[in-house]
Design an enzyme around this catalytic site. Sequence first.
Site, PDB file in Angstrom:
ATOM      1  N   THR A  77      -5.870  72.773  41.514  1.00  0.00           N
ATOM      2  CA  THR A  77      -5.603  73.236  40.109  1.00  0.00           C
ATOM      3  C   THR A  77      -7.068  72.854  39.190  1.00  0.00           C
ATOM      4  O   THR A  77      -7.589  71.967  39.185  1.00  0.00           O
ATOM      5  CB  THR A  77      -4.439  72.879  39.168  1.00  0.00           C
ATOM      6  N   GLY A 124       3.219  69.634  40.369  1.00  0.00           N
ATOM      7  CA  GLY A 124       3.684  70.589  39.255  1.00  0.00           C
ATOM      8  C   GLY A 124       5.244  70.485  38.755  1.00  0.00           C
ATOM      9  O   GLY A 124       5.789  70.295  37.859  1.00  0.00           O
ATOM     10  N   GLY A 129       4.885  76.580  39.635  1.00  0.00           N
ATOM     11  CA  GLY A 129       4.527  75.079  39.199  1.00  0.00           C
ATOM     12  C   GLY A 129       4.504  75.122  37.649  1.00  0.00           C
ATOM     13  O   GLY A 129       4.803  76.214  36.977  1.00  0.00           O
ATOM     14  N   ASP A 130       3.673  74.109  37.504  1.00  0.00           N
ATOM     15  CA  ASP A 130       3.541  73.865  35.805  1.00  0.00           C
ATOM     16  C   ASP A 130       2.702  74.692  35.257  1.00  0.00           C
ATOM     17  O   ASP A 130       2.622  74.839  33.951  1.00  0.00           O
ATOM     18  CB  ASP A 130       3.232  72.398  35.756  1.00  0.00           C
ATOM     19  N   GLY A 190      -1.616  68.508  38.946  1.00  0.00           N
ATOM     20  CA  GLY A 190      -0.924  67.496  39.877  1.00  0.00           C
ATOM     21  C   GLY A 190       0.426  68.026  40.544  1.00  0.00           C
ATOM     22  O   GLY A 190       0.594  69.171  40.669  1.00  0.00           O
ATOM     23  N   ARG A 194       7.514  80.326  44.565  1.00  0.00           N
ATOM     24  CA  ARG A 194       7.835  79.216  43.763  1.00  0.00           C
ATOM     25  C   ARG A 194       6.689  79.132  42.584  1.00  0.00           C
ATOM     26  O   ARG A 194       5.520  79.589  42.851  1.00  0.00           O
ATOM     27  CB  ARG A 194       7.404  77.910  44.580  1.00  0.00           C
TER      28      ARG A 194
END
Length: 332
Positions: A198, A252, A228-229, A250, A226
Amino acid sequence: MRLIFCLFAFVLAGSSAFAEDHDAPITIVIHGGAGALEPGRYTPEEEAAFKAELREALNAGYGILDNGGSALDAIEAAIIRMEDSPLFNAGKGAVFTRDGKNELDASVMDGATLNAGAIAGVTRVKNPIKLARAVMENSEHVMFARDGAEDFAKEQGLEFVKPRYFKTEKRWKSYKDALEQERRKKDSALPHDFKYGTVGAVALDANGNIAAGTSTGGMTLKRYGRVGDVPIIGAGTFADNKSCAVSSTGWGEYFIRLTIARDICAQVEYGGATIGDAAKDVIHNRLDGMGADGGVIVVGPDGDYAMEFNSAGMFRGVKNAETEAVAIYGDE
């Protein structure tokens, strides 16, 4: 009359001096991902290439701040530079999903207004961070996903590319290797001995406004659309002039569960913690306590900043009037 004019001139001069004394210390902090970045992972030539790209991204953002530009413009410029580089897992160098595709996520937040924009699962938008900002500024919504996000991108006149634009041979090899690793293990568990590529940036401009942005290709072998964060405001990205601006990198799923970015700023705003202490607590206590790894970059409205991680390394850099530095490993 002359006395009044002199008094008026004195007031103007005083207010100008006051403004100069209270200009915010312009600062930009960036990251290019965290994870298994032990010394020796890259050759000296590869390390030099990564650091050169980090410096280019820093300079792209800082140049805008130094010319009186906004924190939003600065973080966008820095992230675009990293999205266009094949070295990072965002844009051009995105990793592959389980189905062999590149799916991109991004988000941005303005600390002055608390406006935010995010997109998830796009496959043809050249610079996802531009689309995230367009969502923030040109729609009444916060997040668009997949086909809907790309429909909006067309309306905004953003640049599209063919999906193959994002493919690099290095990422394709990593994808094939991960598939083979999965086959040998005879299960569907994701390999976690890789870096989380990221990219992100946080900045403080001369007007005292802060902003944060994050962009990613996600996690190698991710499945089923999916997310993630990164596009989750409060997890991967958060900014508020009352506290701080944060961009995360990191694993997520854990950053979502712990609302990492918001937690750091909440500790600053409500608990009176320093940016450094808040970042350390969240990364080394809460995240580490759950067996997950990653890192954050943080900047506050006073120019204080932090680059905190519990992984072996994190591509990172900072630039302000006194400091210009880039690093990869934990001991730099």
